[in-house]
Design an enzyme around this catalytic site. Structure first.
Site, PDB file in Angstrom:
ATOM      1  N   ASN A  11       6.973   0.271  -5.977  1.00 44.19           N
ATOM      2  CA  ASN A  11       8.027   0.540  -4.995  1.00 44.19           C
ATOM      3  C   ASN A  11       8.412  -0.782  -4.339  1.00 44.19           C
ATOM      4  O   ASN A  11       7.672  -1.311  -3.512  1.00 44.19           O
ATOM      5  CB  ASN A  11       7.499   1.536  -3.952  1.00 44.19           C
ATOM      6  CG  ASN A  11       8.499   1.769  -2.828  1.00 44.19           C
ATOM      7  OD1 ASN A  11       9.665   1.424  -2.948  1.00 44.19           O
ATOM      8  ND2 ASN A  11       8.034   2.351  -1.732  1.00 44.19           N
ATOM      9  N   TRP A  12       9.558  -1.310  -4.735  1.00 43.21           N
ATOM     10  CA  TRP A  12       9.977  -2.629  -4.237  1.00 43.21           C
ATOM     11  C   TRP A  12      10.591  -2.559  -2.836  1.00 43.21           C
ATOM     12  O   TRP A  12      10.919  -3.587  -2.255  1.00 43.21           O
ATOM     13  CB  TRP A  12      10.973  -3.265  -5.216  1.00 43.21           C
ATOM     14  CG  TRP A  12      10.398  -3.579  -6.569  1.00 43.21           C
ATOM     15  CD1 TRP A  12       9.101  -3.393  -6.977  1.00 43.21           C
ATOM     16  CD2 TRP A  12      11.092  -4.140  -7.694  1.00 43.21           C
ATOM     17  NE1 TRP A  12       8.946  -3.804  -8.281  1.00 43.21           N
ATOM     18  CE2 TRP A  12      10.147  -4.266  -8.749  1.00 43.21           C
ATOM     19  CE3 TRP A  12      12.403  -4.552  -7.912  1.00 43.21           C
ATOM     20  CZ2 TRP A  12      10.488  -4.788  -9.998  1.00 43.21           C
ATOM     21  CZ3 TRP A  12      12.741  -5.061  -9.163  1.00 43.21           C
ATOM     22  CH2 TRP A  12      11.798  -5.184 -10.183  1.00 43.21           C
ATOM     23  N   LYS A  13      10.780  -1.367  -2.347  1.00 46.31           N
ATOM     24  CA  LYS A  13      11.352  -1.157  -1.009  1.00 46.31           C
ATOM     25  C   LYS A  13      12.656  -1.970  -0.873  1.00 46.31           C
ATOM     26  O   LYS A  13      13.379  -2.132  -1.829  1.00 46.31           O
ATOM     27  CB  LYS A  13      10.326  -1.499   0.068  1.00 46.31           C
ATOM     28  CG  LYS A  13       8.958  -0.863  -0.202  1.00 46.31           C
ATOM     29  CD  LYS A  13       8.067  -0.867   0.986  1.00 46.31           C
ATOM     30  CE  LYS A  13       6.671  -0.421   0.571  1.00 46.31           C
ATOM     31  NZ  LYS A  13       5.860   0.086   1.642  1.00 46.31           N
ATOM     32  N   HIS A  96       8.634   9.802   0.851  1.00 46.23           N
ATOM     33  CA  HIS A  96       7.849   8.596   1.152  1.00 46.23           C
ATOM     34  C   HIS A  96       7.655   8.498   2.665  1.00 46.23           C
ATOM     35  O   HIS A  96       8.547   8.871   3.438  1.00 46.23           O
ATOM     36  CB  HIS A  96       8.579   7.354   0.619  1.00 46.23           C
ATOM     37  CG  HIS A  96       7.721   6.118   0.700  1.00 46.23           C
ATOM     38  ND1 HIS A  96       7.620   5.383   1.857  1.00 46.23           N
ATOM     39  CD2 HIS A  96       6.909   5.516  -0.209  1.00 46.23           C
ATOM     40  CE1 HIS A  96       6.782   4.370   1.642  1.00 46.23           C
ATOM     41  NE2 HIS A  96       6.344   4.435   0.397  1.00 46.23           N
ATOM     42  N   GLU A  98       7.883   6.181   4.708  1.00 43.25           N
ATOM     43  CA  GLU A  98       8.924   5.457   5.450  1.00 43.25           C
ATOM     44  C   GLU A  98      10.164   6.326   5.634  1.00 43.25           C
ATOM     45  O   GLU A  98      10.876   6.220   6.641  1.00 43.25           O
ATOM     46  CB  GLU A  98       9.236   4.132   4.742  1.00 43.25           C
ATOM     47  CG  GLU A  98       8.117   3.112   4.963  1.00 43.25           C
ATOM     48  CD  GLU A  98       7.861   2.167   3.802  1.00 43.25           C
ATOM     49  OE1 GLU A  98       8.774   1.942   2.985  1.00 43.25           O
ATOM     50  OE2 GLU A  98       6.731   1.655   3.709  1.00 43.25           O
ATOM     51  N   GLU A 168      -0.606   9.365  -0.293  1.00 38.55           N
ATOM     52  CA  GLU A 168      -0.443   8.080   0.383  1.00 38.55           C
ATOM     53  C   GLU A 168      -0.765   8.257   1.868  1.00 38.55           C
ATOM     54  O   GLU A 168       0.112   8.656   2.647  1.00 38.55           O
ATOM     55  CB  GLU A 168       1.000   7.596   0.253  1.00 38.55           C
ATOM     56  CG  GLU A 168       1.423   7.303  -1.164  1.00 38.55           C
ATOM     57  CD  GLU A 168       2.455   6.192  -1.193  1.00 38.55           C
ATOM     58  OE1 GLU A 168       2.138   5.151  -1.744  1.00 38.55           O
ATOM     59  OE2 GLU A 168       3.539   6.356  -0.633  1.00 38.55           O
ATOM     60  N   GLY A 174       1.098  -0.452   3.558  1.00 38.00           N
ATOM     61  CA  GLY A 174       1.586  -1.729   4.064  1.00 38.00           C
ATOM     62  C   GLY A 174       0.718  -2.329   5.163  1.00 38.00           C
ATOM     63  O   GLY A 174       1.130  -3.252   5.861  1.00 38.00           O
ATOM     64  N   SER A 214      -1.739   0.137   0.099  1.00 38.49           N
ATOM     65  CA  SER A 214      -2.323  -1.212   0.080  1.00 38.49           C
ATOM     66  C   SER A 214      -3.157  -1.499  -1.167  1.00 38.49           C
ATOM     67  O   SER A 214      -4.165  -2.209  -1.090  1.00 38.49           O
ATOM     68  CB  SER A 214      -3.165  -1.449   1.340  1.00 38.49           C
ATOM     69  OG  SER A 214      -2.348  -1.423   2.493  1.00 38.49           O
ATOM     70  N   GLY A 235       3.178  -0.746  -3.357  1.00 42.24           N
ATOM     71  CA  GLY A 235       4.287  -1.352  -2.624  1.00 42.24           C
ATOM     72  C   GLY A 235       4.206  -2.864  -2.704  1.00 42.24           C
ATOM     73  O   GLY A 235       4.662  -3.490  -3.671  1.00 42.24           O
ATOM     74  N   GLY A 236       3.592  -3.483  -1.686  1.00 39.32           N
ATOM     75  CA  GLY A 236       3.544  -4.945  -1.551  1.00 39.32           C
ATOM     76  C   GLY A 236       3.167  -5.686  -2.824  1.00 39.32           C
ATOM     77  O   GLY A 236       3.832  -6.663  -3.198  1.00 39.32           O
TER      78      GLY A 236
HETATM   79  C1  PEP Z   1       4.252   2.315  -0.785  1.00 36.59           C
HETATM   80  O1  PEP Z   1       5.290   1.749  -0.488  1.00 36.59           O
HETATM   81  O2  PEP Z   1       4.283   3.473  -1.225  1.00 36.59           O
HETATM   82  C2  PEP Z   1       2.973   1.605  -0.634  1.00 36.59           C
HETATM   83  C3  PEP Z   1       1.865   2.214  -0.996  1.00 36.59           C
HETATM   84  O3  PEP Z   1       3.031   0.347  -0.117  1.00 36.59           O
HETATM   85  P1  PEP Z   1       1.795  -0.704  -0.036  1.00 36.59           P
HETATM   86  O4  PEP Z   1       1.167  -0.774  -1.398  1.00 36.59           O
HETATM   87  O5  PEP Z   1       2.416  -1.990   0.378  1.00 36.59           O
HETATM   88  O6  PEP Z   1       0.818  -0.159   0.975  1.00 36.59           O
END
Ligand code: PEP
Length: 263
Positions: A11-13, A96, A98, A168, A174, A214, A235-236
């Protein structure tokens, strides 16, 4: 024993413009081998979906939308529908954290989006998870129950086969905070039990469940080793070619191991 394909989703957000996304996928494509039992999905900005769809080899990468509106067309200025994304993406994130917490998306909207994705032959990745407060109050099981019942309310047993659920925990997204594998195992058990209650044993065995929060190259293998976990939502670390490549390699390794398919 059920054989579920491993799934790694990046997930590049709201990161990278169209050019940067194209360069990124070019570099990643040199590092990632095609694996029969592992799907790799990237979810770039909406703007990059069209150009990346022309650039990628779909045996190597698939695309996911980060968001869409639940109506198919009409007077909804600024929105993009699942109908418009149909054929362009294989997957779409729904619910999600966010979207739930920054944009206040509620269960009814999430349910409508899951249905819209399925209606348009896009596989929804339904994200569920508790906040830190809910966790400290011992509400994790109840939250997962409500989000699954809410998200899947209008789905039939046949439609369920296209759905992926991502566990999640909101407090792990994040933040660099790692959920303990035992807690993830419990949550996955709760999720499959809930699916079993709604759709039966075979559906609970067949549905793919991911972990996200994370995940980094050094933690990917331990999450992938949790019974009942079929992949990762990243994500990151998914916007760093080297880190994402190592996470994908963990999934390849896992898919090749004899215990890979345990529930
Ligand atoms: C996400 O965006 O779904 C996510 C899990 O982000 P991160 O890996 O940065 O926690």
């Amino acid at each position: 024993m059920a054989q579920r394909k491993k799934l790694i989703v990046g997930n590049w957000k709201m990161n990278m413009n169209v050019h940067q996304a194209s360069v990124f996928i070019h570099h990643l494509s040199k590092k990632v081998a095609v694996h029969r039992d592992v799907e790799v999905v990237v979810s770039p900005t909406m703007l990059a979906l069209q150009p990346l769809s022309l650039q990628i080899d779909r045996r190597q990468f698939k695309l996911a939308a980060q968001n869409f509106y639940f109506r198919d067309h009409g007077a909804f200025t600024g929105e993009v529908s699942a109908t418009q994304l149909s054929g362009l993406v294989d997957y779409a994130l729904v619910g999600h954290s966010e979207r739930r917490h920054v944009f206040h998306e509620h269960d009814k909207l999430i349910r409508d989006k899951v249905q819209a994705a399925v209606r348009n032959r896009i596989k929804p990745i339904l994200c569920v998870g508790e906040t830190a407060h809910e966790r400290s109050e011992g509400e994790t099981t109840g939250v997962l129950h409500d989000q699954i019942v809410g998200g899947l309310a209008n789905i039939t047993s046949e439609e369920l086969s296209s759905i992926v659920i991502a566990y999640e925990p909101v407090w792990a997204i994040g933040t660099g905070k790692n959920a303990m594998p035992d807690d993830v195992k419990k949550a996955v058990h709760t999720i499959r039990n809930q699916v079993k209650h709604l759709f039966g044993e075979a559906a609970a065995q067949a549905i793919r469940v991911l972990y996200g929060g994370s995940v980094k190259p050094d933690s990917a293998a331990s999450y992938l080793a949790i019974p009942g976990i079929d992949g990762l939502l990243v994500g990151g670390a998914s916007i760093n070619v080297h880190e994402f490549e190592l996470i994908i390699a963990s999934a390849h390794h896992r898919a090749d191991s004899p215990e890979a398919w345990a529930l």
